[in-house]
Every structure is written in C-alpha cells, then in structure tokens.
Enzyme design. Structure first.
Site, short mmCIF file in Angstrom:
data_model
loop_
_atom_site.label_atom_id
_atom_site.label_comp_id
_atom_site.label_asym_id
_atom_site.label_seq_id
_atom_site.Cartn_x
_atom_site.Cartn_y
_atom_site.Cartn_z
N GLU A 303 0.82 -1.23 0.00
CA GLU A 303 0.00 0.00 0.00
C GLU A 303 0.85 1.28 0.00
OE1 GLU A 303 -3.87 -1.62 2.40
OE2 GLU A 303 -2.15 -1.04 3.63
C1 TNX Z 1 -4.77 -3.91 4.78
S1 TNX Z 1 -3.45 -5.73 2.99
C2 TNX Z 1 -3.50 -3.74 5.27
C3 TNX Z 1 -3.33 -3.23 6.63
C4 TNX Z 1 -4.65 -2.95 7.30
C5 TNX Z 1 -5.67 -4.00 6.94
C6 TNX Z 1 -6.98 -3.86 7.62
C7 TNX Z 1 -2.21 -5.15 3.79
C8 TNX Z 1 -0.93 -5.78 3.51
N1 TNX Z 1 -2.34 -4.14 4.65
O1 TNX Z 1 -2.52 -2.10 6.63
O2 TNX Z 1 -4.44 -2.94 8.67
O3 TNX Z 1 -5.85 -3.98 5.56
O4 TNX Z 1 -7.83 -4.97 7.37
#
Ligand code: TNX
Length: 505
Positions: A303
């Site tokens: 992300e």
């Molecule tokens: C996605 S998918 C995230 C996290 C969040 C989570 C909440 C991924 C690798 N990262 O940063 O905490 O969703 O469900």
C-alpha cells in the site's frame, strides 16, 4: 469414537482409524516415558499444558513405557521419510498412548492432537480416550498467524498467551507486524526515539508500548521452545509515519509529522533517494536480524500510495538486498513482486482476494520467477479482522466482508492464482490487524474460531482435484470438530466468537 463420526481434532489428520478394544484411561500419577533427543522437553510442555488443561499430576521418566503410560519416542524411523520434518504417529490403546516422530516438532504436534482427544471435563474421572491410530504430517511447511502489535500494542505476556493458543492448531510461524503509521514497537539501540516517541501511542490514542530487545529475545525463545518461528515485520517504505514522526531527518521537508492514531493507509513514505534513509534501514534491519534466529525478515512493501512507482522499485531492490546482506531471506507483501530485482528466494505474501484483482496475481508469480515462494493470505477468507457479521462491534469490512466461518474454511491455496500450485506455495497465514482491537480478548474473539479453519487449510491434505472446492472441503465434517474444540478453548480461557453456524457444546 463411534464409526463414521469425525475424530474431534483440528486440523484434520491425514488419517485416523478407530480400532477395536478398551479405551485408554489417563490415571492420576501416570507417567510420560520419553526416548530420543528432544523428547524430554516435549514431555515437559505436555505436562505444563495438561496441568492447565486438566490438572493431572504426571511425571516424566526416561524408561520404557509401562501399562497406562504416555510414551513419546523420537527416532528417525518412527515415521515415513516424507513426514520426518513435522509428522507424527499417535496410537491410543488400553495399554497406553504412544507418540512417535522423527523430530521434536513432530512429537510436539502429536501432543497437540492428544490434548484435543482428551476430555475437556477435567473433573470427570477417569479421563478416557477411545482407541485410535493416527498418522499425520502437514501439507505446508509454513502455517502462520500474524498479529499486528503496531496499531494496538500487546504486551509480552499477551503475546505468549497468543502463542499458547495458536500451537493447539499446529501453527508454526508467528508474524509480528512490529511497525506501522500508528506505532513503532521494537527497540532499536541506534535510533532510540523510534520507541521513545514513535512507540508512545497507537490506534485511537491508545497507550502504545514497545518490546525492549531483551523482551523480544525472550519472546523469540518462548516461541521457539514451542516450535514457533517469529517472523518480524518492519513495514516500509509506506506505513512509516511513526518513524517519520520520530526522526524528522527522514522526511524531505525535515519537519516531523505528528503521531497518527487514525485508520487511514497509504499516506506516509520513506525516501528511496536519500542517504539518511539507507543508514536508517541498514541499522534497523541489522538490529532486528541480529535478534532473529529464524530465516525470514519481512519488510512489508504494501500500500505505498505515496511513493512514486520508480522510487518504489529503487526502494525495494535496495531494501531487500540489505535484508539479504544481514543474512535473512526477505519477505514482503505481494506488491513487492513489482520489482524484478529481488534477491533469490524472496518470499511473497499474497493478500488479494480468492479471485485476484488487477495485477495481484502477476505480482505474486513474480516471486516464483525470481526463485522464491509464496505465503497465501487471501484477505476475503483469511483476514481475521474482517467482521463476522454486518454491524459487528469489532473489525473492518473492506475485504468483501462479512467473512463467515464457512467462507474461511471453503477455499484452497493452490486454486487462487492461476499458475501458482503447491510446488511454489510455502504456506498459509491468517493475519489479524488491530485498528479496532484494543485488548487481547478482542483479538481472540476475531481470531477464534476462524484461525482453526485457516489452520486446517494449511495443514490437512489438499482436497481431491475437482473444480468445486466447496464440495470437497466438507463443512459438515468440520463443524462438529470445531464445536468440540470450542469446549477446549472455553476450558483454557481462550476467548472465541460463538458463531451461530456451529452447535457449540
Ligand atoms: C490492509 S493488505 C493492510 C493493513 C490494514 C488491513 C486492515 C495489507 C498488507 N495491509 O494495513 O491494517 O488492511 O484490514
């Protein structure tokens, strides 16, 4: 166990045959007879677990078993070659219980099966087990749970309690998400403000906290004694607000952002082209690698919505090389597969859905093309923080939530990314993110029972090769076993969600 009834064990063993004869009776004062390297330690853990499960006063003896004993035997030829790493055999007859394995890990997993076979009613005397022969070994070498200690911090005693609960499911890796926008949770001697300032709060303005290096070493040792490898994650270059808030020289403006206690993602980044960034990363990776006997060091990479695509590629190439230089195999979320400069063997962790969206599948295959393998954590079935039901007090719903216990059971890791099969799948992991989870009771309510489903997907043999995974993973067989496990959780004080699909005892 009457014929036809599933043996009450999760994950389901490779084979379990009922045999004729009288049951085994565990008498007070029974002995645990041990033979082979490591068997004594496994027996001591059994004693500790039974003491809390059932208050039986057992003694360990280094003698051949007598009538009524539990024997733990570790020797090369106890199990077939393909079961030597973690497999075991368990025989229960009127004469005694015998766990045979080629490794201490295998014997320890056999002990977890035995715990589930013993009646929960500690008060009931005598404790008996129907005769059975079990042969077992895992499908995947990596069976993981991830605990996010960055959003909300969990103290060492809470993490130990979590480890105690996951080993009952034969989970053998605990991935600790140690850093994020909301907090930095591991002491770094050369960058003390990471924890002094960056660890001082958490999601929703919670109190924060961090592990000293000694506390972290103790956690690693506690886990290792239970055949669990800690996988530390330092998430970068995104998810780094806590670090940027602690060291303004890591930001382009030289001005530190405020600490962050909300739940947004994608707003922070380290600078790939700044020399200070690389001193920082070399230090933090070096210190955490030195604390970690396990092979993997996870650097996130997810992300990165505030990092330009070119900068992301430069960042990932250099950061993974630093991990490798410190003697660890890099691991990262599947976005890291955008890079074609990963060190040989880098592990990717897939977090997209059962049907991959956009480039998630290709990014995942990129790890395999570069000589690595993949951990499967599809968010719509294995993310343990996703709500069970609309309107739940705890959890988030972004990953196609709600996610029922049935959904977290009826899937197969080798049928998600086309072209990615068992040969390249290292294993399966269930992550629990803690933006909304303030206490370890909250965490357990989200993790149990769904981690039991994920653990079975990770351990038990692949369903027969048919297109329809729902018809081969038999929820009707799983549900009564899960109900039985619930009784063990209740007795152990593990919090779990009494989801309505299961006829809890
Ligand atoms: C996605 S998918 C995230 C996290 C969040 C989570 C909440 C991924 C690798 N990262 O940063 O905490 O969703 O469900």
């Amino acid at each position: 166990m009457p014929a036809g009834e599933p043996i009450p064990v999760i994950p389901r063993p490779v084979s379990a045959e009922s045999v004729d004869g009288a049951p085994f009776t565990l008498r007070p004062g029974a002995r645990v007879s041990v033979a082979g390297a490591g068997a004594g330690e496994v027996a001591e853990l059994l004693l500790a677990e039974l003491a809390s499960d059932c208050r039986r006063d057992l003694t360990v003896v280094h003698e051949p078993p007598a009538f009524g004993d539990i024997a733990i035997v570790i020797a090369e030829d106890e199990v077939p070659e393909d079961a030597r790493a973690e497999g075991y055999n368990l025989a229960v007859t009127a004469e005694g219980v015998r766990i045979g394995a080629a490794s201490a890990a295998g014997a320890f997993w056999g002990v977890q099966t035995l715990r589930q076979l013993l009646p929960v009613e500690c008060a009931s005397d005598p404790l008996t087990i129907e005769p059975v022969i079990i042969r077992d070994r895992p499908r995947y070498a990596y069976r993981g749970a991830m605990l996010d200690v960055a959003r909300h911090f969990f103290a060492p005693a809470e993490v130990r309690r979590f480890i105690d609960a996951i080993v009952l499911l034969k989970i053998n890796h605990l991935h600790l998400h140690l850093t994020d926008d909301q907090g930095w949770r591991i002491q770094i001697e050369r960058w003390p403000n990471l924890t002094a300032h960056g660890g001082s709060t958490g999601s929703d303005g919670s109190a924060g906290g961090f592990y000293t290096q000694d506390e972290f070493r103790e956690l690693v040792a506690y886990a290792a004694a239970r055949h669990v490898t800690i996988v530390p994650e330092l998430d970068m270059p995104g998810h780094t607000n806590a670090a940027l808030a602690s060291y303004p020289e890591l930001t382009p403006s030289g001005v530190a952002p405020a600490l962050y206690t909300g739940s947004k993602v994608g707003f922070s980044t380290l600078q790939a082209d700044d020399v200070r960034t690389w001193e920082f990363i070399d230090d933090v990776v070096g210190e955490v690698a030195a604390l970690t006997p396990g092979p993997y060091l996870h650097i996130g990479g997810d992300e990165c919505l505030s990092t330009s695509p070119g900068e992301f590629l430069r960042f990932i190439a250099r950061a993974t090389a630093i991990v490798a230089d410190h003697g660890k195999t890099p691991a990262g979320w599947h976005e890291m597969g955008k890079s074609d400069a990963l060190p040989d063997g880098t592990i990717g962790q897939y977090w997209d859905f059962l049907t991959p969206r956009e480039s998630a599948g290709d990014e995942t295959l990129s790890f395999v093309r570069q000589g690595g393998s993949v951990i499967m954590s599809p968010a719509d079935v294995s993310y343990l923080d996703i709500v069970y039901e609309e309107g739940d007090r705890l959890g988030q719903d972004w990953a196609d939530g709600p996610t029922s216990i049935r959904q977290s059971y009826e899937w197969d890791p080798a049928r998600i990314v086309p072209g990615l099969g068992d040969a390249h799948i290292l294993g399966v992991e269930g992550p629990v993110w803690t933006e909304t989870l303030a206490t370890i009771d909250d965490v357990e309510e989200m993790v149990f029972p769904r981690l039991a489903a994920v653990a079975e997907v990770a351990w038990s043999p692949a369903p027969a090769d048919t297109a329809d995974v729902e018809s081969v993973r038999d929820f009707g067989d799983f549900a009564p076993r899960l109900a039985a496990l619930g009784a063990h959780w209740a007795a152990a004080g593990t919090n779990f969600r009494r989801v309505p699909e299961i006829a809890w005892h």
